[in-house]
Write a protein that holds these residues in place. Structure first.
Motif, PDB file in Angstrom:
ATOM      1  N   VAL A   1       0.874  -1.177   0.000  1.00 57.62           N
ATOM      2  CA  VAL A   1       0.000   0.000   0.000  1.00 57.62           C
ATOM      3  C   VAL A   1       0.909   1.224   0.000  1.00 57.62           C
ATOM      4  O   VAL A   1       1.650   1.441   0.967  1.00 57.62           O
ATOM      5  CB  VAL A   1      -0.916   0.027   1.242  1.00 57.62           C
ATOM      6  CG1 VAL A   1      -1.764   1.295   1.246  1.00 57.62           C
ATOM      7  CG2 VAL A   1      -1.796  -1.220   1.290  1.00 57.62           C
ATOM      8  N   PRO A   2       0.899   2.019  -1.065  1.00 62.06           N
ATOM      9  CA  PRO A   2       1.837   3.154  -1.148  1.00 62.06           C
ATOM     10  C   PRO A   2       1.672   4.130   0.011  1.00 62.06           C
ATOM     11  O   PRO A   2       0.546   4.399   0.468  1.00 62.06           O
ATOM     12  CB  PRO A   2       1.459   3.812  -2.483  1.00 62.06           C
ATOM     13  CG  PRO A   2       0.769   2.741  -3.266  1.00 62.06           C
ATOM     14  CD  PRO A   2       0.055   1.896  -2.262  1.00 62.06           C
ATOM     15  N   PHE A   3       2.782   4.607   0.490  1.00 64.75           N
ATOM     16  CA  PHE A   3       2.866   5.696   1.486  1.00 64.75           C
ATOM     17  C   PHE A   3       2.422   5.311   2.900  1.00 64.75           C
ATOM     18  O   PHE A   3       2.675   6.053   3.851  1.00 64.75           O
ATOM     19  CB  PHE A   3       2.048   6.932   1.055  1.00 64.75           C
ATOM     20  CG  PHE A   3       2.293   7.384  -0.336  1.00 64.75           C
ATOM     21  CD1 PHE A   3       3.570   7.382  -0.874  1.00 64.75           C
ATOM     22  CD2 PHE A   3       1.247   7.814  -1.133  1.00 64.75           C
ATOM     23  CE1 PHE A   3       3.810   7.815  -2.170  1.00 64.75           C
ATOM     24  CE2 PHE A   3       1.463   8.243  -2.425  1.00 64.75           C
ATOM     25  CZ  PHE A   3       2.749   8.238  -2.944  1.00 64.75           C
ATOM     26  N   ALA A   4       1.727   4.186   3.073  1.00 66.76           N
ATOM     27  CA  ALA A   4       1.070   3.899   4.363  1.00 66.76           C
ATOM     28  C   ALA A   4       2.069   3.745   5.501  1.00 66.76           C
ATOM     29  O   ALA A   4       1.875   4.299   6.593  1.00 66.76           O
ATOM     30  CB  ALA A   4       0.212   2.644   4.243  1.00 66.76           C
ATOM     31  N   LEU A   5       3.162   2.989   5.292  1.00 70.43           N
ATOM     32  CA  LEU A   5       4.114   2.763   6.376  1.00 70.43           C
ATOM     33  C   LEU A   5       4.782   4.056   6.810  1.00 70.43           C
ATOM     34  O   LEU A   5       4.922   4.327   8.003  1.00 70.43           O
ATOM     35  CB  LEU A   5       5.166   1.744   5.948  1.00 70.43           C
ATOM     36  CG  LEU A   5       6.285   1.479   6.963  1.00 70.43           C
ATOM     37  CD1 LEU A   5       5.717   0.937   8.265  1.00 70.43           C
ATOM     38  CD2 LEU A   5       7.323   0.517   6.399  1.00 70.43           C
ATOM     39  N   GLY A   6       5.213   4.856   5.850  1.00 72.46           N
ATOM     40  CA  GLY A   6       5.879   6.114   6.197  1.00 72.46           C
ATOM     41  C   GLY A   6       4.991   7.031   7.006  1.00 72.46           C
ATOM     42  O   GLY A   6       5.427   7.643   7.986  1.00 72.46           O
ATOM     43  N   LEU A   7       3.706   7.117   6.620  1.00 67.63           N
ATOM     44  CA  LEU A   7       2.789   7.996   7.346  1.00 67.63           C
ATOM     45  C   LEU A   7       2.506   7.469   8.748  1.00 67.63           C
ATOM     46  O   LEU A   7       2.401   8.248   9.702  1.00 67.63           O
ATOM     47  CB  LEU A   7       1.475   8.126   6.559  1.00 67.63           C
ATOM     48  CG  LEU A   7       1.581   8.794   5.183  1.00 67.63           C
ATOM     49  CD1 LEU A   7       0.226   8.803   4.492  1.00 67.63           C
ATOM     50  CD2 LEU A   7       2.110  10.218   5.315  1.00 67.63           C
ATOM     51  N   ILE A   8       2.389   6.143   8.895  1.00 64.62           N
ATOM     52  CA  ILE A   8       2.099   5.565  10.212  1.00 64.62           C
ATOM     53  C   ILE A   8       3.328   5.603  11.110  1.00 64.62           C
ATOM     54  O   ILE A   8       3.255   5.993  12.282  1.00 64.62           O
ATOM     55  CB  ILE A   8       1.605   4.116  10.057  1.00 64.62           C
ATOM     56  CG1 ILE A   8       0.251   4.089   9.354  1.00 64.62           C
ATOM     57  CG2 ILE A   8       1.509   3.424  11.419  1.00 64.62           C
ATOM     58  CD1 ILE A   8      -0.204   2.700   8.963  1.00 64.62           C
ATOM     59  N   ALA A   9       4.480   5.200  10.571  1.00 61.92           N
ATOM     60  CA  ALA A   9       5.672   5.020  11.408  1.00 61.92           C
ATOM     61  C   ALA A   9       6.402   6.329  11.699  1.00 61.92           C
ATOM     62  O   ALA A   9       7.036   6.457  12.749  1.00 61.92           O
ATOM     63  CB  ALA A   9       6.630   4.040  10.738  1.00 61.92           C
ATOM     64  N   THR A  10       6.341   7.282  10.775  1.00 60.21           N
ATOM     65  CA  THR A  10       7.085   8.540  10.981  1.00 60.21           C
ATOM     66  C   THR A  10       6.173   9.739  11.142  1.00 60.21           C
ATOM     67  O   THR A  10       6.621  10.797  11.573  1.00 60.21           O
ATOM     68  CB  THR A  10       8.036   8.802   9.806  1.00 60.21           C
ATOM     69  OG1 THR A  10       7.273   9.087   8.622  1.00 60.21           O
ATOM     70  CG2 THR A  10       8.936   7.605   9.553  1.00 60.21           C
ATOM     71  N   ARG A  11       4.884   9.586  10.762  1.00 61.19           N
ATOM     72  CA  ARG A  11       3.921  10.691  10.834  1.00 61.19           C
ATOM     73  C   ARG A  11       4.405  11.906  10.044  1.00 61.19           C
ATOM     74  O   ARG A  11       4.259  13.043  10.480  1.00 61.19           O
ATOM     75  CB  ARG A  11       3.628  11.054  12.290  1.00 61.19           C
ATOM     76  CG  ARG A  11       3.040   9.885  13.076  1.00 61.19           C
ATOM     77  CD  ARG A  11       2.853  10.198  14.533  1.00 61.19           C
ATOM     78  NE  ARG A  11       2.365   9.016  15.249  1.00 61.19           N
ATOM     79  CZ  ARG A  11       2.246   8.935  16.567  1.00 61.19           C
ATOM     80  NH1 ARG A  11       2.581   9.963  17.315  1.00 61.19           N
ATOM     81  NH2 ARG A  11       1.809   7.832  17.136  1.00 61.19           N
TER      82      ARG A  11
END
Length: 533
Positions: free
Chosen positions: A290-300
């Motif tokens: 899922v594009p972008f999801a990890l970065g937004l969740i893990a780093t906000r």
């Protein structure tokens, strides 16, 4: 040289006892608050059914509490038996929260649990309610101090290495208490315990409704558990996100392993829903992302990168080399305690000293380590990816299942529709083992994911073991497995016995109403009793 068989068996023994002990902890946390809520309703309404509910769930709580104590004590002794160098190296730090847990929390809980069971006829309603809430408070305080100790192992703040004593020593105990990793673990763990307690109450109550027994108590218990469980399940996901964010800050390799992220991705990084991690080729097969999801969740954030496993291994190699400089300085300082230059050099590099100790797996004289051995020591900082990757995803899937389950339960409760939806009662009954599976998976990810460290970045696991033989460990593991299996049989037998027995029935009414004679016939008597409940 380190005997890795001894290390593996020591880890297995502690894992078996720890994960068995944690079968009891979450239910203790959840039931303690649920029975306190039920007794609060009893005190406010005066309805005897709530008293009987509190006694019933309190009895199951007491059985579970006794088993938790019996298995928890063994774990504390294991630090001295199996992990003697760990106890020597950080005992002053790790032991402090455990001592406070015993003095502040366990004694509080253990003292008032006796008053809970034997004080119903000796204390006022408000006095007994206070006792029940103190039992719940003690259970949560106990979890707090234990997780402060564990959180320090994950992120060792407020302490430094003393070359004169060759031990880690506390510099700032407040920093140890308010360790962000410990605080995030505490709120996430206790919320998972509340979910466990709520599922347990839902499942047992569903059993009563399916059997047509104790229906008034079962309906009320499910109403309490559905609302309490929904709040707890939402908290688990929200606080789990906070725990993941803190892990991103302080345990980057664990996050990379959980996500199977071999290479540093452009920010914001994608979240991998499905993959087959291949540790030998350092890549994933059949990725679904899922594009972008990890970065937004893990780093906000949209711009912050998450380092991949390969880049983190390169950083670890630099830290091994830095740690070797500190190790040489430590040897110089041990030879001459007045060597100020060596002391200053050690102060610069002591934070990486643990990385140099990773080389002890391959040679005693680590200052003579080859480039290949240094590279291998750096590669050892990568845990086994596949078990962590899939354990994390199964845990998350269960977390979202609990939200859906309790949301539906709350809706059915608000409509009084449990008994008209027997399929849901079956779902509730068969959901009983799922919260235990989720919490055990969570602990597996937390502990297995920080290998090869017993203290993150400071002390390798293999360096912390006691000087034991393989047969010492084989025999004690066999003994623990036998003893714990017997305890499990006793625990399940007791729980099933009291569940089948059910809550106590109300006292029969006096006079003609009790026999069904006179103007209050059986129908009117039962209607009156139901109204009073």
């Amino acid at each position: 040289m380190i005997d890795m068989d001894v290390v593996a068996l020591s880890r297995l023994q502690f894992a078996l006892t720890a994960m068995y002990h944690f079968l009891f902890v979450p239910l203790t946390l959840g039931l303690s608050l649920i029975m306190a809520i039920m007794e609060s309703v009893y005190v406010m309404t005066g309805r005897d059914i709530w008293r009987r509910m509190t006694l019933f769930w309190g009895t199951l709580f007491g059985i579970n509490f006794a088993m938790g104590v019996a298995t928890g004590i063994v774990m504390e002794f294991q630090f001295g038996m199996n992990w003697s160098y760990y106890s020597h190296y950080v005992g002053d730090i790790f032991g402090a929260p455990l001592a406070i847990e015993g003095l502040m929390a366990f004694f509080l809980e253990a003292t008032f649990i006796g008053l809970f069971f034997f004080g119903w006829d000796r204390l006022s309603k408000l006095g007994h309610l206070t006792v029940t809430w103190l039992v719940a408070l003690g259970a949560n305080f106990s979890a707090l101090w234990i997780l402060i100790a564990n959180g320090w192992m994950q992120y060792p703040v407020g302490a430094t290495f003393n070359p004169d004593t060759m031990r880690m020593e506390i510099e700032d105990f407040i920093a140890v208490i308010f360790n962000p990793v410990a605080q995030a673990k505490f709120v996430h763990t206790v919320s998972a315990g509340y979910v466990t307690g709520a599922i347990f109450v839902m499942s047992v109550s569903a059993y009563f409704l399916l059997r047509g027994r104790h229906q008034a108590m079962a309906r009320r218990s499910m109403a309490v558990a559905s609302s309490f469980g929904l709040a707890a399940a939402l908290s688990v996901v929200v606080l789990g996100d906070e725990s993941g964010y803190v892990t991103t800050e302080h345990q980057k390799m664990k996050i990379a392993a959980m996500e199977g992220m071999w290479h540093t991705e452009d920010a914001p990084a994608p979240f991998t829903v499905f993959a087959l991690p291949d540790q030998d080729s350092q890549s994933n097969r059949y990725e679904v992302q899922v594009p972008f999801a990890l970065g937004l969740i893990a780093t906000r954030s949209f711009s912050r990168e998450l380092p991949g496993i390969i880049d983190l291994v390169d950083r670890a190699e630099d830290q091994v080399r830095s740690g070797l400089v500190g190790y040489q300085a430590l040897l110089d300082l041990r030879a001459d305690s007045e060597n100020d230059a060596a002391r200053e050099l050690l102060a610069e590099h002591w934070a990486d000293l643990g990385y140099a100790l990773l080389l002890k797996r391959y040679r005693e004289d680590i200052l003579e380590a080859s480039d290949e051995e240094i590279a291998q020591a750096a590669l050892d900082t990568v845990p086994h990816i596949a078990p962590i990757f899939w354990s994390f995803r199964l845990m998350v899937a269960l977390g979202f299942y609990f939200i859906a389950f309790f949301a539906l339960a709350f809706w059915l409760s608000s409509r009084g529709a449990f008994e008209r939806n027997r399929w849901f009662l079956h779902v509730a009954l068969w959901s009983l083992p799922l919260p235990w599976l989720a919490v055990e998976l969570g602990w597996f990810v937390a502990e297995y994911g920080r290998q090869p460290w017993i203290i993150e970045g400071v002390l390798p696991t293999f360096y912390a073991v006691s000087d034991l033989s393989v047969w010492d460990l084989v025999l004690t593991i066999a003994g623990f497995v036998t003893f714990y299996t017997l305890l499990a049989i006793v625990d399940v037998w007791l729980l099933l016995r009291y569940v089948r027995k059910g809550p106590s029935e109300p006292e029969p009414q006096q006079g003609s109403a009790a026999t069904g004679n006179g103007p209050q016939g059986p129908g009117l008597r039962h209607a009156t009793a139901a109204y009073k409940e």
